[in-house]
Design an enzyme around this catalytic site. Structure first.
Site, PDB file in Angstrom:
ATOM      1  N   GLU A 259       0.689  -1.220  -0.138  1.00 25.89           N
ATOM      2  CA  GLU A 259      -0.129   0.159   0.033  1.00 25.89           C
ATOM      3  C   GLU A 259       0.960   1.319   0.018  1.00 25.89           C
ATOM      4  O   GLU A 259       1.920   1.266   0.792  1.00 25.89           O
ATOM      5  CB  GLU A 259      -0.957   0.002   1.340  1.00 25.89           C
ATOM      6  CG  GLU A 259      -1.713  -1.165   1.122  1.00 25.89           C
ATOM      7  CD  GLU A 259      -2.937  -1.014   2.278  1.00 25.89           C
ATOM      8  OE1 GLU A 259      -2.892  -0.121   2.923  1.00 25.89           O
ATOM      9  OE2 GLU A 259      -3.788  -2.049   2.326  1.00 25.89           O
ATOM     10  N   HIS A 278      -8.048   1.546   1.252  1.00 26.98           N
ATOM     11  CA  HIS A 278      -7.925   1.300   2.678  1.00 26.98           C
ATOM     12  C   HIS A 278      -8.690   2.203   3.295  1.00 26.98           C
ATOM     13  O   HIS A 278      -8.560   3.017   4.199  1.00 26.98           O
ATOM     14  CB  HIS A 278      -6.608   1.285   3.028  1.00 26.98           C
ATOM     15  CG  HIS A 278      -6.463   0.525   4.382  1.00 26.98           C
ATOM     16  ND1 HIS A 278      -5.359  -0.075   4.412  1.00 26.98           N
ATOM     17  CD2 HIS A 278      -7.370   0.344   5.400  1.00 26.98           C
ATOM     18  CE1 HIS A 278      -5.378  -0.602   6.152  1.00 26.98           C
ATOM     19  NE2 HIS A 278      -6.387  -0.368   6.385  1.00 26.98           N
TER      20      HIS A 278
END
Length: 304
Positions: A259, A278
């Site tokens: 990420e 997210h």
């Protein structure tokens, strides 16, 4: 008393700290070097999923008594170093449960009815009605892997939709399962029999790549996988193969092994996957609860 807030925090949480008489120092997401400079005289640090509170940071903070994580996961805090230094670590595990549960349902509906795909086609000027045939969720089976706070919230919602529930958890709560009409089974049975599988386990040694190629092959070719837990619970390379090869019908993902997700990642090329950055806890309500709960715990600890 001085509190370093090293990530965005709801204004109500800041008020809790200030009303307790604490000096609040705010700097958004400082790197390790900057954190080391900032923590020399602080009594508490508050973070979110970042920045990382490393051993180096902890050892540079001789007055530090408590580290607060506004949210659930503690993977960005060196818990061993904190323990060695007698520093308490607090979080707010229940604050985002409802928000994450609602995102899971949003992803499930989105994949089941091909909403994101249809939206893309509309913006391209393509009337893709035939390509957008989806499925109903009523009468289908939802498999919840990890029946804790979030899993319980999801179960309550989907019972109203008319879905059947299969549950897997190493520590089964039979009373809660009975309340929502769910049945505990082993993981393999859940994967084989569920139409939608949603993951809600922490990332620990035993859950790393819990959903791997072997387990993806157990799922129905019509099944949907949802992951709003931690990215590495799923082997992303195996998932790409599963989505490309038709082992499963689709996926909804809010978390990734890496990420931010790289721009040209294979997942971004697939029409049968819905991707979000997210955002499970990214609601006004969850942010407020997470911040306030952590701030209140810090006040309690520092005021003793």
């Amino acid at each position: 008393m001085k509190v370093l807030v090293a990530a965005p925090l709801h204004e109500k949480a800041i008020d809790v700290l200030k009303n307790a008489g604490f000096e609040v120092l705010y700097e958004e997401y400082p790197d390790e070097g900057r954190l080391v400079e900032l923590v020399g005289d602080v009594d508490a640090i508050i973070v979110r999923s970042k920045p990382k509170v490393t051993r180096k940071v902890i050892e540079a903070a001789p007055k530090l008594k408590v580290i607060g994580r506004a949210g659930v996961g503690l993977d960005n805090i060196d818990l061993e170093a904190a323990k060695a230094g007698g520093i308490k670590v607090v979080n707010s595990p229940g604050a985002s449960s409802r928000s994450v549960a609602e995102l899971v349902l949003a992803l499930t509906f989105n994949v089941a009815r091909k909403v994101a795909f249809a939206d893309r086609k509309m913006r391209e000027g393509v009337w893709a009605k035939k390509q957008c045939t989806g499925i109903e969720l009523e009468g289908k089976t939802l498999g919840i892997v990890g029946f804790g706070r979030i899993g319980y919230q999801i179960a309550k919602i989907v019972r109203a939709i008319g879905m059947d529930l299969l549950l897997y958890d190493p520590y089964p709560n039979e009373e809660r399962a009975k309340e929502v009409g769910g049945m505990f089974v082993d993981l393999e049975t859940l994967l084989k029999e569920s139409d939608v599988v949603t993951l809600h386990v922490p990332l620990i040694d035993t859950t790393y790549h819990l959903i791997n190629e072997e387990r993806l092959r157990l799922m129905k070719p019509t099944a949907i996988l949802i992951n709003a837990a931690r990215g590495a619970v799923v082997d992303n390379k195996a998932l790409v193969k599963a989505l490309q090869g038709g082992w499963i019908a689709g996926a909804g993902l809010d978390v990734y092994e890496e990420e931010p997700l790289p721009k040209d990642h294979p997942l971004t090329k697939l029409d049968n996957v819905v991707l979000t950055p997210h955002i499970g806890a990214s609601t006004v309500e969850a942010q407020m609860r997470a911040g306030v709960q952590v701030a209140e715990q810090i006040v309690e600890i520092l005021k003793g």
